[in-house]
Motif scaffolding. Sequence first.
Motif, PDB file in Angstrom:
ATOM      1  N   LEU A   1       0.833  -1.203   0.000  1.00 55.56           N
ATOM      2  CA  LEU A   1       0.000   0.000   0.000  1.00 55.56           C
ATOM      3  C   LEU A   1       0.868   1.253   0.000  1.00 55.56           C
ATOM      4  O   LEU A   1       0.649   2.178  -0.800  1.00 55.56           O
ATOM      5  CB  LEU A   1      -0.931   0.007   1.219  1.00 55.56           C
ATOM      6  CG  LEU A   1      -1.813   1.243   1.388  1.00 55.56           C
ATOM      7  CD1 LEU A   1      -2.775   1.380   0.220  1.00 55.56           C
ATOM      8  CD2 LEU A   1      -2.570   1.178   2.703  1.00 55.56           C
ATOM      9  N   LEU A   2       1.872   1.284   0.841  1.00 57.62           N
ATOM     10  CA  LEU A   2       2.784   2.435   0.882  1.00 57.62           C
ATOM     11  C   LEU A   2       3.562   2.570  -0.425  1.00 57.62           C
ATOM     12  O   LEU A   2       3.767   3.680  -0.915  1.00 57.62           O
ATOM     13  CB  LEU A   2       3.740   2.309   2.067  1.00 57.62           C
ATOM     14  CG  LEU A   2       3.079   2.452   3.439  1.00 57.62           C
ATOM     15  CD1 LEU A   2       4.088   2.143   4.539  1.00 57.62           C
ATOM     16  CD2 LEU A   2       2.490   3.829   3.613  1.00 57.62           C
ATOM     17  N   ARG A   3       3.985   1.447  -0.997  1.00 56.51           N
ATOM     18  CA  ARG A   3       4.719   1.487  -2.271  1.00 56.51           C
ATOM     19  C   ARG A   3       3.849   2.101  -3.366  1.00 56.51           C
ATOM     20  O   ARG A   3       4.294   2.958  -4.123  1.00 56.51           O
ATOM     21  CB  ARG A   3       5.170   0.083  -2.687  1.00 56.51           C
ATOM     22  CG  ARG A   3       6.068   0.094  -3.933  1.00 56.51           C
ATOM     23  CD  ARG A   3       6.199  -1.272  -4.562  1.00 56.51           C
ATOM     24  NE  ARG A   3       4.956  -1.732  -5.171  1.00 56.51           N
ATOM     25  CZ  ARG A   3       4.484  -1.306  -6.350  1.00 56.51           C
ATOM     26  NH1 ARG A   3       5.152  -0.407  -7.054  1.00 56.51           N
ATOM     27  NH2 ARG A   3       3.358  -1.764  -6.823  1.00 56.51           N
ATOM     28  N   GLN A   4       2.580   1.686  -3.423  1.00 55.94           N
ATOM     29  CA  GLN A   4       1.680   2.233  -4.437  1.00 55.94           C
ATOM     30  C   GLN A   4       1.427   3.726  -4.219  1.00 55.94           C
ATOM     31  O   GLN A   4       1.364   4.498  -5.172  1.00 55.94           O
ATOM     32  CB  GLN A   4       0.361   1.463  -4.454  1.00 55.94           C
ATOM     33  CG  GLN A   4       0.493   0.085  -5.054  1.00 55.94           C
ATOM     34  CD  GLN A   4      -0.846  -0.615  -5.192  1.00 55.94           C
ATOM     35  OE1 GLN A   4      -1.904   0.001  -5.126  1.00 55.94           O
ATOM     36  NE2 GLN A   4      -0.792  -1.917  -5.396  1.00 55.94           N
ATOM     37  N   LEU A   5       1.284   4.119  -2.960  1.00 52.89           N
ATOM     38  CA  LEU A   5       1.098   5.550  -2.667  1.00 52.89           C
ATOM     39  C   LEU A   5       2.325   6.359  -3.059  1.00 52.89           C
ATOM     40  O   LEU A   5       2.212   7.445  -3.636  1.00 52.89           O
ATOM     41  CB  LEU A   5       0.774   5.749  -1.184  1.00 52.89           C
ATOM     42  CG  LEU A   5      -0.587   5.241  -0.723  1.00 52.89           C
ATOM     43  CD1 LEU A   5      -0.699   5.319   0.804  1.00 52.89           C
ATOM     44  CD2 LEU A   5      -1.716   6.000  -1.395  1.00 52.89           C
ATOM     45  N   MET A   6       3.521   5.821  -2.759  1.00 53.07           N
ATOM     46  CA  MET A   6       4.765   6.506  -3.140  1.00 53.07           C
ATOM     47  C   MET A   6       4.885   6.599  -4.658  1.00 53.07           C
ATOM     48  O   MET A   6       5.312   7.630  -5.189  1.00 53.07           O
ATOM     49  CB  MET A   6       5.977   5.759  -2.562  1.00 53.07           C
ATOM     50  CG  MET A   6       6.126   5.918  -1.079  1.00 53.07           C
ATOM     51  SD  MET A   6       7.462   4.945  -0.290  1.00 53.07           S
ATOM     52  CE  MET A   6       8.507   4.418  -1.577  1.00 53.07           C
TER      53      MET A   6
ATOM     54  N   LEU B   1      11.793   2.420  -6.879  1.00 56.23           N
ATOM     55  CA  LEU B   1      10.467   1.804  -6.881  1.00 56.23           C
ATOM     56  C   LEU B   1      10.472   0.447  -7.567  1.00 56.23           C
ATOM     57  O   LEU B   1       9.787  -0.483  -7.134  1.00 56.23           O
ATOM     58  CB  LEU B   1       9.445   2.744  -7.530  1.00 56.23           C
ATOM     59  CG  LEU B   1       9.110   3.995  -6.722  1.00 56.23           C
ATOM     60  CD1 LEU B   1       8.268   4.960  -7.547  1.00 56.23           C
ATOM     61  CD2 LEU B   1       8.407   3.637  -5.427  1.00 56.23           C
ATOM     62  N   MET B   2      11.261   0.298  -8.629  1.00 55.10           N
ATOM     63  CA  MET B   2      11.361  -0.996  -9.304  1.00 55.10           C
ATOM     64  C   MET B   2      12.034  -2.031  -8.406  1.00 55.10           C
ATOM     65  O   MET B   2      11.598  -3.183  -8.335  1.00 55.10           O
ATOM     66  CB  MET B   2      12.106  -0.858 -10.632  1.00 55.10           C
ATOM     67  CG  MET B   2      11.277  -0.158 -11.669  1.00 55.10           C
ATOM     68  SD  MET B   2      11.977   0.068 -13.335  1.00 55.10           S
ATOM     69  CE  MET B   2      13.587  -0.553 -13.300  1.00 55.10           C
TER      70      MET B   2
END
Length: 135
Positions: free
Chosen positions: A69-74, A99-100
């Motif tokens: 969830l945090l990765r998608q928000l970032m 991100l990758m």
Amino acid sequence: MTAEEHAPRDRLDEVADAAVRAFRMLPAMPQDAPPRDRAEARRPARRVTTDPDTVERDLMKLVLTLVELLRQLMERQALHRVDAGDLTEEQEERLGATLMILHSRMIELCTRYDLSMEDLNLDLGPLGPLLPPAE
């Protein structure tokens, strides 16, 4: 006040605005909606399974769900910053690579704990799934 003193307040305003936009995307559900049918009215509430053999896997599922969830928000925030032209080309490259790498680590951890990325999307009942649909 100096520009540095305004920065935290501006950042808080940005976060508050982002939260407002996120909550607007949630579907509105009436709190007192009657059950659709008798079977739904008799169905027991879902319980948390506490099987000692799966505690580690279930804990990892919860942790990985929060990280995803945090990765998608970032990722979304990064795309907004790129679209706004707030980043240099070097910062864009570094952010994209980070991100990758985070995404590939997520896949590795899911594999290690016999989870798929789809398993991380918790059902929040009337609110729907936790994670937005994959684009």
